[in-house]
Write a protein that holds these residues in place. Structure first.
Motif, PDB file in Angstrom:
ATOM      1  N   SER A  40     -22.531 -19.399 -39.865  1.00  0.00           N
ATOM      2  CA  SER A  40     -21.045 -19.141 -40.108  1.00  0.00           C
ATOM      3  C   SER A  40     -20.553 -18.087 -39.497  1.00  0.00           C
ATOM      4  CB  SER A  40     -21.167 -19.281 -41.622  1.00  0.00           C
ATOM      5  OG  SER A  40     -21.466 -17.970 -42.095  1.00  0.00           O
ATOM      6  N   SER A  93     -20.050 -15.001 -48.111  1.00  0.00           N
ATOM      7  CA  SER A  93     -19.817 -15.905 -47.169  1.00  0.00           C
ATOM      8  C   SER A  93     -20.978 -16.727 -46.833  1.00  0.00           C
ATOM      9  CB  SER A  93     -19.382 -15.116 -45.827  1.00  0.00           C
ATOM     10  OG  SER A  93     -19.219 -16.039 -44.725  1.00  0.00           O
ATOM     11  N   ASP A  94     -22.168 -16.175 -46.841  1.00  0.00           N
ATOM     12  CA  ASP A  94     -23.463 -17.024 -46.353  1.00  0.00           C
ATOM     13  C   ASP A  94     -24.541 -16.021 -46.965  1.00  0.00           C
ATOM     14  OD1 ASP A  94     -25.491 -18.520 -45.478  1.00  0.00           O
ATOM     15  OD2 ASP A  94     -24.625 -18.420 -43.285  1.00  0.00           O
ATOM     16  N   HIS A 147     -28.059 -16.300 -45.071  1.00  0.00           N
ATOM     17  CA  HIS A 147     -28.133 -15.635 -43.864  1.00  0.00           C
ATOM     18  C   HIS A 147     -28.818 -14.098 -44.178  1.00  0.00           C
ATOM     19  CE1 HIS A 147     -27.221 -14.217 -39.802  1.00  0.00           C
ATOM     20  NE2 HIS A 147     -26.409 -13.144 -40.344  1.00  0.00           N
TER      21      HIS A 147
END
Length: 421
Positions: A178, A239-240, A243
């Motif tokens: 992303s 956001s992620d 990750h």
């Protein structure tokens, strides 16, 4: 204006009594006309000899009186005109002096003592103006900082593209990383550069035997440096979160010891205890108490994460397989939001552990503590680099030797088995 009267008196030389009688018989109307004519003629030629000869002795006194009245009127008119001109000039001068008088009045007003309400309003206005200037200055500095950061991000992006490491350089995602994760990777790369600088400053300060005040500034800079890291991770978790949990932003050796996207505080304390001697008894008790509380918090978070994973497995596997499991997938997405909370709590535990160590230790012990942490993770990254850059020929030889040894171990019993027959 009336020339008939003087001409008539001039053309009758001989009968003064007759002319006098005619003038007497003419009445008051004729006298009025005569006085008006003489007055007008006196305006034009007051000193004319013709008018003096034409007037009679009876009218000389009358004419002289009217002449004096006319002269007085003329004098009054001239005085009035002079007065009007003087008044105009005075008004102009007064108008020119008005701003000066106004300024003088303002100066005299400012010299007067002001009341408390006016002074309070003036102070409030000055304070508002000062705050406005500070906000404007901060906004300009923020814009300049954002511009510099954007330029650095562009340079990092260009460098990563040139190295072929951007978007899909790590893992089997094939470029499905992303934008938030890519941004975090670039920010983390810059954070590592600052981490090297802080580690060098700590090493130089301890070797140079700096004063406690100088070392305190370096240690405070290290604390702020780690706080920046946790802020970056909080943004990346929104956001992620996968990750961060998978640890693809760290080196391969660091991923072996990864716990919820970071280090275990209890293991870090265990590694530091042998590096911080000598410690006082109170410091030892504080560090062991911190290690115990960190271990308990880690176990609670780990149990919660395991329960969340099991709940996700049960949710995804529930329901018939033919309908695609859309309802189960929607429920799983709702539960995944809790994963971000676990990562945030783990980072809070790590951050509190570092701050507690700073409070327990002295300035020099804290400097040595952060130096040990920086050196430890620096060696892990160096180990990962050495592992990734080892010669490929050696790798192939080792693989072949391992395969040959395995084949021999497998084949040897079969030969013995057949030889026995």
């Amino acid at each position: 204006m009336f020339p008939s009267w003087p001409m008539r008196f001039q053309t009758t030389p001989g009968g003064s009594s007759k002319s006098g009688g005619e003038s007497t018989d003419s009445g008051s109307a004729v006298n009025t006309l005569s006085s008006k004519a003489d007055l007008a003629e006196a305006q034009l030629e007051p000193e004319s000899p013709i008018s003096k000869k034409a007037s009679s002795s009876d009218h000389q006194a009358f004419d002289q009186k009217h002449l004096q009245q006319f002269q007085q009127q003329q004098l009054h008119q001239e005085m009035a005109s002079d007065t009007s001109r003087t008044g105009t000039s005075q008004n102009q001068s007064a108008a020119g002096k008005a701003p000066m008088d106004k300024r003088k009045g303002a100066g005299s007003t400012s010299e007067k003592p002001l009341d408390a309400k006016t002074l309070r309003r003036l102070a409030q206005n000055r304070e508002a103006a000062r705050k406005s200037r500070l906000r404007k200055k901060a906004y300009v500095q923020q814009l300049e900082t954002s511009r510099i950061k954007l330029a650095q991000l562009e340079q990092d992006l260009q460098r990563l593209r040139s190295q072929g490491l951007y978007l899909g350089g790590s893992g089997a995602g094939g470029g499905n990383i992303s934008s938030g994760a890519a941004m975090f990777d670039m920010e983390y790369a810059r954070w590592l550069e600052d981490d090297h600088r802080h580690t060098s400053e700590l090493r130089t300060g301890l070797q140079a035997h700096l004063s406690d005040s100088d070392l305190r500034q370096i240690v405070d800079g290290c604390i702020s440096h780690y706080d920046d890291m946790f802020r970056l991770k909080a943004v990346a978790a929104k956001s992620d979160v996968f990750h961060l949990i998978t640890g693809v932003w760290t080196s391969s050796a660091e991923r072996c010891f990864l716990w919820m996207g970071g280090f275990r505080p209890s293991e870090l304390i265990k590694m530091l205890i042998g590096q911080l001697d000598p410690l006082t008894e109170q410091q030892v008790m504080g560090i062991y108490s911190l290690q115990q509380s960190s271990n308990q918090a880690e176990e609670a978070l780990s149990q919660g994460e395991e329960q969340l994973k099991q709940s996700l497995v049960d949710t995804i596997a529930a329901g018939p397989a033919l309908d695609g499991g859309m309802q189960q997938m929607a429920m799983a997405l709702g539960k995944l939001s809790n994963l971000e909370g676990f990562v945030r709590q783990a980072d809070n535990l790590r951050q509190q552990t570092l701050h507690q160590l700073r409070r327990i230790l002295t300035v020099r012990q804290a400097a040595r503590c952060f130096l040990v942490i920086g050196e430890y993770y620096g060696r892990l990254r160096a180990l990962s680099s050495l592992w990734a850059s080892r010669p490929r020929e050696t790798m192939m030889t080792e693989d072949n030797s391992c395969q040959t040894t395995t084949d021999l171990q497998i084949v040897q019993p079969s030969h013995n088995h057949f030889s026995s027959y």
